[in-house]
Write an enzyme that holds these catalytic residues in place. Structure first.
Site, mmCIF file in Angstrom:
data_model
loop_
_atom_site.group_PDB
_atom_site.id
_atom_site.type_symbol
_atom_site.label_atom_id
_atom_site.label_comp_id
_atom_site.label_asym_id
_atom_site.label_seq_id
_atom_site.Cartn_x
_atom_site.Cartn_y
_atom_site.Cartn_z
ATOM 1 N N ARG A 169 0.118 6.289 7.850
ATOM 2 C CA ARG A 169 0.133 6.596 6.122
ATOM 3 C C ARG A 169 -0.320 7.905 5.767
ATOM 4 N NH1 ARG A 169 1.299 1.522 3.844
ATOM 5 N NH2 ARG A 169 0.531 -0.194 5.014
ATOM 6 N N ARG A 223 0.973 -1.476 0.663
ATOM 7 C CA ARG A 223 0.418 -0.150 0.019
ATOM 8 C C ARG A 223 0.452 1.450 -0.246
ATOM 9 N NH1 ARG A 223 -3.251 -2.693 4.413
ATOM 10 N NH2 ARG A 223 -2.133 -3.322 4.574
ATOM 11 N N GLY A 224 1.861 1.053 -0.177
ATOM 12 C CA GLY A 224 3.490 2.357 0.718
ATOM 13 C C GLY A 224 3.074 2.776 -0.413
ATOM 14 N N THR A 253 12.037 -7.050 -2.063
ATOM 15 C CA THR A 253 11.476 -6.739 -2.951
ATOM 16 C C THR A 253 11.261 -6.303 -4.772
ATOM 17 O OG1 THR A 253 10.516 -5.852 -0.182
ATOM 18 C CG2 THR A 253 8.794 -5.748 -2.599
ATOM 19 N N LEU A 254 11.679 -5.493 -4.702
ATOM 20 C CA LEU A 254 11.770 -4.960 -6.600
ATOM 21 C C LEU A 254 12.374 -5.617 -6.866
ATOM 22 C CD1 LEU A 254 10.579 -2.887 -7.469
ATOM 23 C CD2 LEU A 254 12.494 -1.271 -7.072
ATOM 24 N N ASP A 258 15.028 -0.656 0.124
ATOM 25 C CA ASP A 258 15.847 -0.699 1.192
ATOM 26 C C ASP A 258 16.818 -2.016 0.876
ATOM 27 O OD1 ASP A 258 16.308 -0.342 4.035
ATOM 28 O OD2 ASP A 258 15.151 -2.748 4.307
ATOM 29 N N THR A 259 16.507 -2.974 0.734
ATOM 30 C CA THR A 259 17.629 -4.289 1.165
ATOM 31 C C THR A 259 17.400 -4.619 -0.642
ATOM 32 O OG1 THR A 259 16.138 -5.518 1.099
ATOM 33 C CG2 THR A 259 17.328 -5.158 3.182
ATOM 34 N N GLY A 260 16.341 -4.321 -1.465
ATOM 35 C CA GLY A 260 15.834 -4.663 -3.142
ATOM 36 C C GLY A 260 15.059 -6.099 -3.265
ATOM 37 N N LYS A 280 17.098 3.914 0.217
ATOM 38 C CA LYS A 280 18.143 3.615 1.276
ATOM 39 C C LYS A 280 19.643 2.968 1.044
ATOM 40 C CE LYS A 280 14.861 3.244 5.142
ATOM 41 N NZ LYS A 280 14.396 1.944 6.028
HETATM 42 P P1 IMP Z 1 13.093 -4.158 0.500
HETATM 43 O O1 IMP Z 1 12.810 -5.730 -0.037
HETATM 44 O O2 IMP Z 1 14.406 -4.676 1.715
HETATM 45 O O3 IMP Z 1 13.527 -3.371 -0.013
HETATM 46 O O4 IMP Z 1 12.294 -4.022 1.436
HETATM 47 C C1 IMP Z 1 10.946 -2.865 0.350
HETATM 48 C C2 IMP Z 1 10.004 -2.212 1.318
HETATM 49 O O5 IMP Z 1 10.095 -2.474 3.086
HETATM 50 C C3 IMP Z 1 9.143 -1.061 1.628
HETATM 51 O O6 IMP Z 1 8.460 -1.407 0.528
HETATM 52 C C4 IMP Z 1 8.119 -0.994 2.760
HETATM 53 O O7 IMP Z 1 7.290 -1.216 1.960
HETATM 54 C C5 IMP Z 1 9.344 -2.048 4.301
HETATM 55 N N1 IMP Z 1 10.082 -0.871 4.184
HETATM 56 C C6 IMP Z 1 11.718 -0.560 4.269
HETATM 57 N N2 IMP Z 1 12.541 0.612 5.365
HETATM 58 C C7 IMP Z 1 11.166 0.975 5.541
HETATM 59 C C8 IMP Z 1 11.403 1.795 6.524
HETATM 60 O O8 IMP Z 1 11.833 3.398 6.857
HETATM 61 N N3 IMP Z 1 9.161 2.794 6.598
HETATM 62 C C9 IMP Z 1 8.388 1.484 6.803
HETATM 63 N N4 IMP Z 1 8.428 0.393 5.854
HETATM 64 C C10 IMP Z 1 9.906 0.183 5.422
#
Ligand code: IMP
Ligand code: MG
Length: 184
Positions: A172, A50-51, A114-115, A110-112, A138
């Site tokens: 949100r 939803r973000g 998901t995308l 963030d870690t990447g 990040k």
């Molecule tokens: P990744 O797979 O680690 O890149 O995660 C990305 C997802 O983690 C984002 O789409 C957010 O839903 C969640 N996320 C990462 N950092 C934050 C934060 O600082 N606040 C809220 N959600 C976060």
């Protein structure tokens, strides 16, 4: 029972800065797709729920292209080893994207993981092009590389909320991006 500790929210990116940046991003996206070979007959803009809901709403209203808007919901399952995290589709696209230009809009990379996995899934459907626009990045947290053509803001390793982004489903609705500071 409420497991969320008490916290305050400090402003990290004010609303006016978000608006200015989204306007610039939209200008760059417009010119990218207008300059594509054979033009861009249709751009499917895919928001990851939803973000991304607030960001995609502000972004698409500034796009001067034949836009279709669709959404996907994915969830990541931690298995203890972060590098093996798996993403599962909970709500898939309605749009067919084979041969179509696709722009994925995400709130935070963030870690990447998901995308990266969403991109793999969408690539198997053979879009004509597949690009990413993320609001927040990040870089210090990255574990897998994700090719992001457009980024709103690079931010430090802070937990952020607002402008669509939640902490335990709260905040949100804030019009700015804030960082969470635990108070006890
Ligand atoms: P990744 O797979 O680690 O890149 O995660 C990305 C997802 O983690 C984002 O789409 C957010 O839903 C969640 N996320 C990462 N950092 C934050 C934060 O600082 N606040 C809220 N959600 C976060
Ligand atoms: Mg997310």
């Amino acid at each position: 029972m409420n497991d969320t500790p008490s916290y305050d929210i400090d402003i990290l990116i004010p609303e006016s800065e978000i608006t200015a940046r989204v306007t610039t991003l939209a200008r760059e996206i417009n010119s990218h797709y207008k300059q594509m070979e054979n033009g861009c007959p249709k751009l499917v803009v895919v928001g990851l729920l939803r973000g991304s809901f607030m960001f995609i709403a502000d972004l698409v209203r500034r796009l001067d292209l034949p836009v279709e808007v669709d959404f996907m919901t994915v969830s990541s399952y931690g298995t203890g080893m972060i590098s093996s995290r798996e993403v599962r589709i909970r709500k898939d696209l309605d749009a067919e994207i084979g041969g179509i230009d696709v722009l994925v809009v995400e709130d935070i990379v963030d870690t990447g993981h998901t995308l990266a996995q969403v991109m793999n899934i969408l690539n198997t459907r053979n879009p004509r092009s597949l690009e990413v626009c993320c609001l927040l990045n990040k870089p210090s947290r990255r574990e897998v590389e994700v090719p992001m053509r457009w980024t709103g803001f690079d931010i430090p390793d802070e937990f952020v909320v607002g402008y669509g982004i939640d902490y335990a489903e709260n905040n949100r609705n804030l019009p700015h991006i804030g960082k969470v500071r635990l108070t006890d």
